[in-house]
Design a protein around this motif. Structure first.
Motif, PDB file in Angstrom:
ATOM      1  N   SER A   4      -0.970  -1.911  -0.103  1.00 25.18           N
ATOM      2  CA  SER A   4       0.390  -2.423  -0.161  1.00 25.18           C
ATOM      3  C   SER A   4       1.357  -1.275   0.030  1.00 25.18           C
ATOM      4  O   SER A   4       0.998  -0.120  -0.121  1.00 25.18           O
ATOM      5  CB  SER A   4       0.634  -3.112  -1.509  1.00 25.18           C
ATOM      6  OG  SER A   4       0.511  -2.186  -2.557  1.00 25.18           O
ATOM      7  N   ALA A   5       2.603  -1.580   0.344  1.00 30.99           N
ATOM      8  CA  ALA A   5       3.581  -0.524   0.621  1.00 30.99           C
ATOM      9  C   ALA A   5       3.994   0.217  -0.619  1.00 30.99           C
ATOM     10  O   ALA A   5       4.576   1.274  -0.553  1.00 30.99           O
ATOM     11  CB  ALA A   5       4.817  -1.128   1.293  1.00 30.99           C
ATOM     12  N   ALA A   6       3.723  -0.303  -1.781  1.00 26.78           N
ATOM     13  CA  ALA A   6       4.033   0.374  -3.028  1.00 26.78           C
ATOM     14  C   ALA A   6       3.114  -0.217  -4.083  1.00 26.78           C
ATOM     15  O   ALA A   6       2.231  -1.019  -3.779  1.00 26.78           O
ATOM     16  CB  ALA A   6       5.501   0.168  -3.414  1.00 26.78           C
ATOM     17  N   ASP A 236      11.028   0.452   4.715  1.00 28.95           N
ATOM     18  CA  ASP A 236      10.674   0.255   3.308  1.00 28.95           C
ATOM     19  C   ASP A 236       9.851  -1.009   3.086  1.00 28.95           C
ATOM     20  O   ASP A 236       9.227  -1.158   2.039  1.00 28.95           O
ATOM     21  CB  ASP A 236      11.941   0.106   2.449  1.00 28.95           C
ATOM     22  CG  ASP A 236      12.723   1.390   2.295  1.00 28.95           C
ATOM     23  OD1 ASP A 236      12.400   2.374   2.996  1.00 28.95           O
ATOM     24  OD2 ASP A 236      13.651   1.414   1.476  1.00 28.95           O
ATOM     25  N   ARG A 237       9.890  -1.925   4.035  1.00 27.37           N
ATOM     26  CA  ARG A 237       9.421  -3.283   3.785  1.00 27.37           C
ATOM     27  C   ARG A 237       8.225  -3.681   4.630  1.00 27.37           C
ATOM     28  O   ARG A 237       7.973  -4.858   4.847  1.00 27.37           O
ATOM     29  CB  ARG A 237      10.583  -4.259   4.041  1.00 27.37           C
ATOM     30  CG  ARG A 237      11.788  -4.011   3.143  1.00 27.37           C
ATOM     31  CD  ARG A 237      12.920  -4.977   3.437  1.00 27.37           C
ATOM     32  NE  ARG A 237      13.711  -4.571   4.582  1.00 27.37           N
ATOM     33  CZ  ARG A 237      14.885  -3.951   4.500  1.00 27.37           C
ATOM     34  NH1 ARG A 237      15.385  -3.644   3.317  1.00 27.37           N
ATOM     35  NH2 ARG A 237      15.560  -3.630   5.587  1.00 27.37           N
ATOM     36  N   VAL A 238       7.494  -2.690   5.147  1.00 21.17           N
ATOM     37  CA  VAL A 238       6.357  -3.010   6.002  1.00 21.17           C
ATOM     38  C   VAL A 238       5.070  -2.443   5.419  1.00 21.17           C
ATOM     39  O   VAL A 238       5.079  -1.471   4.647  1.00 21.17           O
ATOM     40  CB  VAL A 238       6.554  -2.485   7.442  1.00 21.17           C
ATOM     41  CG1 VAL A 238       7.749  -3.161   8.088  1.00 21.17           C
ATOM     42  CG2 VAL A 238       6.700  -0.971   7.464  1.00 21.17           C
ATOM     43  N   GLY A 239       3.970  -3.055   5.821  1.00 25.12           N
ATOM     44  CA  GLY A 239       2.655  -2.571   5.433  1.00 25.12           C
ATOM     45  C   GLY A 239       2.074  -1.676   6.515  1.00 25.12           C
ATOM     46  O   GLY A 239       2.770  -0.863   7.126  1.00 25.12           O
ATOM     47  N   LEU A 240       0.787  -1.839   6.779  1.00 28.37           N
ATOM     48  CA  LEU A 240       0.072  -0.996   7.720  1.00 28.37           C
ATOM     49  C   LEU A 240       0.741  -1.015   9.089  1.00 28.37           C
ATOM     50  O   LEU A 240       0.925  -2.071   9.691  1.00 28.37           O
ATOM     51  CB  LEU A 240      -1.378  -1.489   7.836  1.00 28.37           C
ATOM     52  CG  LEU A 240      -2.336  -0.634   8.653  1.00 28.37           C
ATOM     53  CD1 LEU A 240      -2.593   0.695   7.949  1.00 28.37           C
ATOM     54  CD2 LEU A 240      -3.638  -1.388   8.878  1.00 28.37           C
ATOM     55  N   MET A 241       1.121   0.172   9.597  1.00 25.38           N
ATOM     56  CA  MET A 241       1.778   0.299  10.892  1.00 25.38           C
ATOM     57  C   MET A 241       0.761   0.714  11.946  1.00 25.38           C
ATOM     58  O   MET A 241       0.014   1.682  11.745  1.00 25.38           O
ATOM     59  CB  MET A 241       2.902   1.331  10.830  1.00 25.38           C
ATOM     60  CG  MET A 241       4.023   0.961   9.872  1.00 25.38           C
ATOM     61  SD  MET A 241       5.433   2.094  10.004  1.00 25.38           S
ATOM     62  CE  MET A 241       4.657   3.653   9.607  1.00 25.38           C
ATOM     63  N   THR A 242       0.744   0.010  13.059  1.00 25.97           N
ATOM     64  CA  THR A 242      -0.192   0.298  14.145  1.00 25.97           C
ATOM     65  C   THR A 242       0.562   0.788  15.362  1.00 25.97           C
ATOM     66  O   THR A 242       1.504   0.141  15.821  1.00 25.97           O
ATOM     67  CB  THR A 242      -1.009  -0.951  14.504  1.00 25.97           C
ATOM     68  OG1 THR A 242      -1.765  -1.371  13.356  1.00 25.97           O
ATOM     69  CG2 THR A 242      -1.972  -0.657  15.645  1.00 25.97           C
ATOM     70  N   ASP A 320       2.953  -5.779   9.600  1.00 30.72           N
ATOM     71  CA  ASP A 320       3.292  -6.983   8.856  1.00 30.72           C
ATOM     72  C   ASP A 320       4.343  -6.638   7.808  1.00 30.72           C
ATOM     73  O   ASP A 320       4.401  -5.520   7.300  1.00 30.72           O
ATOM     74  CB  ASP A 320       2.053  -7.569   8.160  1.00 30.72           C
ATOM     75  CG  ASP A 320       1.059  -8.149   9.158  1.00 30.72           C
ATOM     76  OD1 ASP A 320       1.496  -8.658  10.203  1.00 30.72           O
ATOM     77  OD2 ASP A 320      -0.153  -8.053   8.884  1.00 30.72           O
ATOM     78  N   TRP A 321       5.179  -7.602   7.488  1.00 27.32           N
ATOM     79  CA  TRP A 321       6.176  -7.415   6.439  1.00 27.32           C
ATOM     80  C   TRP A 321       5.502  -7.432   5.072  1.00 27.32           C
ATOM     81  O   TRP A 321       4.556  -8.190   4.837  1.00 27.32           O
ATOM     82  CB  TRP A 321       7.233  -8.516   6.495  1.00 27.32           C
ATOM     83  CG  TRP A 321       8.050  -8.506   7.752  1.00 27.32           C
ATOM     84  CD1 TRP A 321       7.952  -9.350   8.811  1.00 27.32           C
ATOM     85  CD2 TRP A 321       9.094  -7.581   8.068  1.00 27.32           C
ATOM     86  NE1 TRP A 321       8.858  -9.030   9.775  1.00 27.32           N
ATOM     87  CE2 TRP A 321       9.574  -7.933   9.365  1.00 27.32           C
ATOM     88  CE3 TRP A 321       9.667  -6.491   7.420  1.00 27.32           C
ATOM     89  CZ2 TRP A 321      10.599  -7.252   9.987  1.00 27.32           C
ATOM     90  CZ3 TRP A 321      10.695  -5.794   8.048  1.00 27.32           C
ATOM     91  CH2 TRP A 321      11.163  -6.185   9.309  1.00 27.32           C
ATOM     92  N   VAL A 322       5.989  -6.608   4.156  1.00 26.65           N
ATOM     93  CA  VAL A 322       5.513  -6.568   2.772  1.00 26.65           C
ATOM     94  C   VAL A 322       6.724  -6.586   1.851  1.00 26.65           C
ATOM     95  O   VAL A 322       7.633  -5.774   2.014  1.00 26.65           O
ATOM     96  CB  VAL A 322       4.665  -5.308   2.495  1.00 26.65           C
ATOM     97  CG1 VAL A 322       4.299  -5.231   1.024  1.00 26.65           C
ATOM     98  CG2 VAL A 322       3.416  -5.315   3.363  1.00 26.65           C
TER      99      VAL A 322
END
Length: 323
Positions: A4-6, A236-242, A320-322
């Motif tokens: 998760s992002a945090a 700030d609001r995203v998960g895994l970035m590809t 994806d948004w988190v």
């Protein structure tokens, strides 16, 4: 492993704007930066190879005092004026660097990995490094001691010992072992042009000139695509970035911790003069409950996939948004 992002219970700060979201975050990699010497000027590059420690040549060296403690722009704002310059070499040769600074002769940096390592401290971490020798120390002491409120004191330049494992906080990485050289605590920092534009809009309302991204010292800067415009602090609001690479092997970076900001963004990278307006303005809207109310700008990230691949300006980024 997808993180998760945090931490799971961490809420998004209530000061963030409402979003009209697409189904997936889309961006373009618009800038890449490396900082060969911790807290000295950065180098804008069109591509950078991803290593186990982050981007190649990033935070390879660090300035220390006589006790081996790190020295940064907090101590000597004039460090912002020390510019590493890459010297052309053969295709198979290791990158060569030299230092430039106002009023100083250029200083070649000759990698030192043969002498006995010394012990130095970066924040709370004690690590192994190689002393770059008296000529580097004298050059730094002369330049930084010549116009500083601090007492003149001997300084040294050290090179990270890559045999040493300096691991990012396992609490924030959720147990994933992510290695650093001399970065503050995580190997990669991500920011966006939309976040900077929001800050500059608020500065303009106060009659203050715009600042540029160099104040925030990111490695990866994200910008709009033709189809998607970023909103401030979308990172700030995203998960895994590809990141899609030309080699076909994607790079995946995981945002793990908002980046609390110290006073360094108040230092003008062109003059080394300091004014508190940047921190004061961020204080009005960037207090982040995920880091106990700290003032944040950008997201620290770790590598999940892609060591050995090259990040390049222009690459497409999706996530994806988190929340």
């Amino acid at each position: 492993m997808t993180l998760s992002a945090a931490t799971p219970s961490a809420p998004v700060p209530s000061s963030e704007p409402a979003l009209a979201l697409s189904s997936q975050f889309q961006a373009r990699l618009t800038e890449l930066w490396i900082y060969p010497i911790k807290s000295c000027a950065g180098v804008s590059v069109s591509q950078a190879v991803l290593t186990p420690f982050g981007l190649a040549s990033d935070r390879t060296w660090m300035v220390v005092d006589a006790q081996g403690d790190m020295v940064t722009q907090r101590d000597f704002p004039r460090m912002a004026l020390i510019q590493p310059i890459q010297v052309p070499t053969g295709d198979d040769a290791m990158p060569a660097w030299q230092l430039q600074a106002p009023g100083m002769a250029n200083l070649p940096l000759v990698p030192n990995m043969t002498s006995m390592p010394v012990t130095v401290r970066v924040w709370q971490d004690t690590v192994s490094a190689f002393d770059m020798g008296p000529a580097c120390g004298q050059w730094l002491t002369e330049f930084l001691g010549s116009n500083s409120a601090m007492a003149r004191r001997p300084l040294r330049l050290v090179q990270f010992d890559a045999r040493h494992k300096r691991v990012a906080s396992l609490t924030w990485t959720q147990g994933v072992e992510a290695l650093n050289q001399f970065s503050d605590g995580f190997p990669i920092l991500v920011a966006s042009t939309a976040s900077l534009a929001e800050l500059n809009g608020r500065l303009a309302q106060q009659g203050v000139a715009a600042v540029n991204m160099r104040r925030f010292r990111p490695n990866v800067v994200l910008g709009d695509t033709a189809e998607h415009a970023l909103l401030p602090h979308d990172e700030d609001r995203v998960g895994l970035m590809t990141m899609a690479t030309e080699e076909g092997v994607p790079v995946q970076l995981q945002p793990v911790k908002p980046c609390p900001r110290c006073p360094i963004p108040n230092i003008d990278p062109d003059t080394a003069l300091t004014a508190p307006v940047v921190s004061d303005t961020l204080q009005q809207y960037r207090q982040d409950t995920r880091v106990q109310g700290g003032i944040t700008f950008g997201m620290n990230a770790i590598t999940v996939q892609g060591v050995g691949q090259a990040l390049r300006v222009g690459q497409h980024v999706s996530a994806d948004w988190v929340f």
